[in-house]
Scaffold this active site. Structure first.
Site, mmCIF file in Angstrom:
data_model
loop_
_atom_site.group_PDB
_atom_site.id
_atom_site.type_symbol
_atom_site.label_atom_id
_atom_site.label_comp_id
_atom_site.label_asym_id
_atom_site.label_seq_id
_atom_site.Cartn_x
_atom_site.Cartn_y
_atom_site.Cartn_z
ATOM 1 N N SER A 140 65.960 39.887 103.676
ATOM 2 C CA SER A 140 64.885 39.296 104.487
ATOM 3 C C SER A 140 63.647 39.126 103.636
ATOM 4 C CB SER A 140 64.549 40.228 105.661
ATOM 5 O OG SER A 140 63.349 39.822 106.291
ATOM 6 N N TYR A 154 62.618 48.711 108.518
ATOM 7 C CA TYR A 154 63.326 47.442 108.301
ATOM 8 C C TYR A 154 63.006 46.896 106.909
ATOM 9 C CZ TYR A 154 64.757 42.559 109.073
ATOM 10 O OH TYR A 154 65.354 41.316 108.971
HETATM 11 N N1 NAP Z 1 66.333 35.723 112.489
HETATM 12 C C1 NAP Z 1 65.527 35.773 111.451
HETATM 13 O O1 NAP Z 1 64.516 35.072 111.410
HETATM 14 C C2 NAP Z 1 65.854 36.658 110.278
HETATM 15 C C3 NAP Z 1 64.934 36.704 109.222
HETATM 16 C C4 NAP Z 1 65.217 37.501 108.115
HETATM 17 C C5 NAP Z 1 66.399 38.238 108.076
HETATM 18 N N2 NAP Z 1 67.263 38.190 109.121
HETATM 19 C C6 NAP Z 1 68.488 38.984 109.018
HETATM 20 O O2 NAP Z 1 69.601 38.182 109.352
HETATM 21 C C7 NAP Z 1 70.626 38.989 109.926
HETATM 22 C C8 NAP Z 1 71.046 38.381 111.250
HETATM 23 O O3 NAP Z 1 69.871 38.249 112.039
HETATM 24 P P1 NAP Z 1 69.892 37.543 113.465
HETATM 25 O O4 NAP Z 1 68.514 37.068 113.714
HETATM 26 O O5 NAP Z 1 71.023 36.618 113.559
HETATM 27 O O6 NAP Z 1 70.082 38.860 114.363
HETATM 28 P P2 NAP Z 1 70.595 39.045 115.853
HETATM 29 O O7 NAP Z 1 70.595 37.755 116.583
HETATM 30 O O8 NAP Z 1 69.803 40.182 116.388
HETATM 31 O O9 NAP Z 1 72.105 39.512 115.599
HETATM 32 C C9 NAP Z 1 72.384 40.733 114.972
HETATM 33 C C10 NAP Z 1 73.875 40.915 114.900
HETATM 34 O O10 NAP Z 1 74.151 42.220 114.356
HETATM 35 C C11 NAP Z 1 75.020 42.922 115.240
HETATM 36 N N3 NAP Z 1 74.702 44.341 115.177
HETATM 37 C C12 NAP Z 1 73.494 44.929 115.424
HETATM 38 N N4 NAP Z 1 73.611 46.269 115.305
HETATM 39 C C13 NAP Z 1 74.893 46.524 114.969
HETATM 40 C C14 NAP Z 1 75.624 47.720 114.726
HETATM 41 N N5 NAP Z 1 75.054 48.930 114.811
HETATM 42 N N6 NAP Z 1 76.951 47.623 114.408
HETATM 43 C C15 NAP Z 1 77.553 46.412 114.362
HETATM 44 N N7 NAP Z 1 76.919 45.244 114.570
HETATM 45 C C16 NAP Z 1 75.599 45.306 114.891
HETATM 46 C C17 NAP Z 1 74.742 42.306 116.613
HETATM 47 O O11 NAP Z 1 75.841 42.405 117.494
HETATM 48 P P3 NAP Z 1 75.961 43.566 118.611
HETATM 49 O O12 NAP Z 1 74.672 43.624 119.346
HETATM 50 O O13 NAP Z 1 77.143 43.150 119.423
HETATM 51 O O14 NAP Z 1 76.263 44.803 117.851
HETATM 52 C C18 NAP Z 1 74.534 40.840 116.255
HETATM 53 O O15 NAP Z 1 75.779 40.178 116.158
HETATM 54 C C19 NAP Z 1 70.035 40.390 110.053
HETATM 55 O O16 NAP Z 1 70.464 41.178 108.969
HETATM 56 C C20 NAP Z 1 68.540 40.154 109.986
HETATM 57 O O17 NAP Z 1 67.844 41.278 109.483
HETATM 58 C C21 NAP Z 1 67.018 37.417 110.218
#
Ligand code: NAP
Length: 243
Positions: A140, A154
């Site tokens: 990130s 985080y």
């Molecule tokens: N969105 C952004 O702008 C952004 C920016 C920078 C980095 N990121 C990174 O990109 C990645 C995906 O982000 P996103 O925005 O798509 O997040 P999201 O919509 O919150 O999805 C997170 C995913 O991780 C799974 N997850 C969470 N805790 C878990 C656990 N303990 N065990 C197994 N699975 C787990 C969730 O499924 P369940 O709830 O079913 O477990 C979900 O499928 C993350 O690593 C995040 O830090 C995102």
């Protein structure tokens, strides 16, 4: 031969979009998240490809790897995308700074975002090696600069994941296994906080959020042979927010 990919955190957001792109490109994707399979996931073979597991429980990683292994017909894993991540917030969505972050919050975030990644790779290294595979870690922008909404645990976990990516690249390169990271900025998903739109207007040169599809295509590139000589890189996907 079909290429197999294991993708964590596939139930929504960036992970969900990545499954769709990989499938379109002919990959067979095994998915992991805490929730059971959802009928909203309508890609081919979605139900039989899903493994329910909680990555915060480090004692369950070996069983997860055993399950993955049992589903690889040739014992080869061509890609492992470590996408699952959590970014907890305080009351009313408050940023969790140092004073608000207790030991339990630290453990939870570090276990999901960082330690489970290393343990999963350690378990599945033979299968990655057999395939000459590719590891893609999702870091990130918060891992390299203070972010107004992401908390201290985080940020530290994502900085750690960038370091872990370098370690993987160094240690596994000689085995023919590559490791890279993608570092998203503000991508349109449920992880975003209110106020992001203002931030985008001020700090993102392209003046818009990124889409999950844009991130997914870069992940696919790093999984594929198109990126065969890229190892140890961290690719920014943030519209220029880092400059
Ligand atoms: N969105 C952004 O702008 C952004 C920016 C920078 C980095 N990121 C990174 O990109 C990645 C995906 O982000 P996103 O925005 O798509 O997040 P999201 O919509 O919150 O999805 C997170 C995913 O991780 C799974 N997850 C969470 N805790 C878990 C656990 N303990 N065990 C197994 N699975 C787990 C969730 O499924 P369940 O709830 O079913 O477990 C979900 O499928 C993350 O690593 C995040 O830090 C995102």
């Amino acid at each position: 031969m079909t290429n197999f990919c294991l993708l964590t955190g596939a139930s929504r957001g960036i992970g969900h979009a990545t499954v769709k792109v990989l499938q379109r490109e002919g990959w067979r994707v095994l998915t992991v998240s805490r929730q059971p399979f959802s009928d909203e996931c309508r890609w081919p073979m979605a139900r039989e490809s899903h493994i329910q597991a909680d990555l915060s429980d480090l004692s369950s990683i070996k069983a997860l790897a055993d399950e993955v292994r049992s589903r690889l017909p040739e014992g080869q894993l061509a890609a492992l995308v470590n996408n699952a991540g959590i970014s907890p917030k305080g009351p009313n969505g408050a940023r969790m700074g140092v004073s608000m972050t207790d030991a339990d919050a630290w453990s939870q975030v570090l276990n999901v975002n960082l330690v489970s990644v290393s343990l999963l790779v350690r378990e599945l290294l033979p299968e990655l090696k057999a395939a000459g595979g590719s590891i893609v870690n999702v870091t990130s922008i918060a891992g390299s600069r203070v972010h107004p909404f992401a908390g201290v645990a985080y940020a530290a976990s994502k900085a750690g994941l960038a370091a872990l990516t370098r370690e993987f690249a160094h240690e596994f390169g000689p085995l023919g296994v590559r490791a890279n990271a993608i570092s998203p900025g503000e991508i349109s998903t449920s992880i975003l906080s209110p106020g992001t739109d203002d931030m985008v207007k001020k700090y993102v040169p392209l003046r818009r959020l990124g889409t999950t599809e844009e991130v997914a295509k870069t992940i696919h590139f790093l999984c594929s042979g198109e990126s065969a000589y890229i190892n140890g890189a961290e690719i920014h996907i943030n519209g220029g927010q880092h400059v």
